[in-house]
Scaffold this active site. Sequence first.
Site, mmCIF file in Angstrom:
data_model
loop_
_atom_site.group_PDB
_atom_site.id
_atom_site.type_symbol
_atom_site.label_atom_id
_atom_site.label_comp_id
_atom_site.label_asym_id
_atom_site.label_seq_id
_atom_site.Cartn_x
_atom_site.Cartn_y
_atom_site.Cartn_z
ATOM 1 N N ASP A 37 0.841 -1.190 0.000
ATOM 2 C CA ASP A 37 0.000 0.000 0.000
ATOM 3 C C ASP A 37 0.880 1.245 0.000
ATOM 4 O O ASP A 37 1.970 1.245 0.574
ATOM 5 C CB ASP A 37 -0.872 0.033 1.271
ATOM 6 N N LYS A 58 -3.216 2.483 -1.730
ATOM 7 C CA LYS A 58 -4.219 3.462 -2.093
ATOM 8 C C LYS A 58 -4.014 4.664 -1.213
ATOM 9 O O LYS A 58 -3.955 4.501 0.001
ATOM 10 C CB LYS A 58 -5.614 2.909 -1.864
ATOM 11 N N MET A 170 -10.638 6.130 9.794
ATOM 12 C CA MET A 170 -10.970 6.909 8.597
ATOM 13 C C MET A 170 -12.194 7.794 8.838
ATOM 14 O O MET A 170 -13.050 7.929 7.960
ATOM 15 C CB MET A 170 -11.230 5.969 7.407
#
Lengths: 262, 262
Positions: A37, A58, A170
């Site tokens: 990642d 990402k 998040m």
Amino acid sequence: VTPLGIVSLVGAGPGDPELLTVRAVRRLQEAEVVLHDALVPQRVVDLAITAKRLGVGKRAGQPSCPEEEIVRLMIRAARRGRRVVRLKCGDPFVLGRGGEEALALTHAGIPYEVVPGLSTALAAPAAAGIPVTHRGLSAAFVVVSGHAPAAYAPVLDTLAPASATVVILMGLRTAGDIAVRLMAHGWPRATPAAVILGAWTEDEAVWAGALADLGDYRPTPQQAHLPGTIVIGATAAFACATGQGALLAGMTRGGGRTCARV
Amino acid sequence: VTPLGIVSLVGAGPGDPELLTVRAVRRLQEAEVVLHDALVPQRVVDLAITAKRLGVGKRAGQPSCPEEEIVRLMIRAARRGRRVVRLKCGDPFVLGRGGEEALALTHAGIPYEVVPGLSTALAAPAAAGIPVTHRGLSAAFVVVSGHAPAAYAPVLDTLAPASATVVILMGLRTAGDIAVRLMAHGWPRATPAAVILGAWTEDEAVWAGALADLGDYRPTPQQAHLPGTIVIGATAAFACATGQGALLAGMTRGGGRTCARV
């Protein structure tokens, strides 16, 4: 016929290379191909000394390698007999699409293993001295994705107020909506809340305050790139106040207090 | 005046010595005193080559060192300038009284640090190939202690059915009550459920079935000493079926299927 390789779905933990597991370090050192990642710190990726290394997403708001392409790369390398590491932030099976990759490998007949990593959901609170459970305060905790109401509303709109510590990953952008929802559902405005930015990195910073103030909290512009973990519940009061002995130094501000690793 | 030592509250992870973090291994190797839970495997304790090692409880149903005594031992050793490791199963801040020990050290003015470990709550499902979140199936998970209804009822009696993956630690004895409660609250009888015994040890075994059958599941007499983790929710269907590629071999039994690491 080339013997099949193996894919290791490896958790990179919260950021500090010393918080990888012994097995994760070993797999990285032995790997021939590493697909990581974008948010895995460079000094973790650098543990893969001899491997061909590919960043595959990402990062929020930037173009990234589509999931199908990641899976295709893993399968191709394994079919060529390679030892492949798919290196993911935190734990591969916590909000990281590791399950989808495991299913794809299973369907393709590729041997794989999971090497769990420290999930930020637990390691970030710990960095601030916050236990997600504590006798007499909380015997349960809930971890939700804060990226959209569809992810967190079904849980947060029904869970009995103060029945569990709530951890949100998040969720910096949606913190205000989450706080309003919880208070509307009966959570006291004074419920302790904390935000841990960049846990277990040099940039680590903690905000602690009340649920009613959470929506007004903003990282500084210098902190805007850091991932944030939100904790709501009685044990969030441990942040800054008692956390990590001599490791944290705090200061008080309007609407909460902040502290950082020293 | 002897300089103060430091206490490291260290997570031993789920059982496999390779699943300790690099830092945990380092702290054990450098320790002068190690106070470890009785359930930490001997080969993990043995990483502390030079330390004085003390088992300090707690094993269900046997006399153990009271919490106050553990804290007294830690503080005394630190005041003598020792490097002390308090080694706890899983993660020190998940259902392990690590928060109480951190508070006691703070109040005594003893420097301490937390070295997070892999919590069984996440690592046990991963051992069986179960992701606690999965796009389209679950964006949240709940971890509760199953030791008594007072711990789990407030959460499980309110949480919207199927809104999160439910993980229960220390719940083998109460699994029947938990299943009945969830079904009474609207969880479908066919909801996938799994039990992981002795995750990441040589004795690891997995049962997978439906929520309606969970209450009838019993470990074999040979498995009675193993700690068990229960997972309830759509992703529990991954157990045995797709988990860990070639690492698990399964067989079907009435009321569920079982598999073990091969």
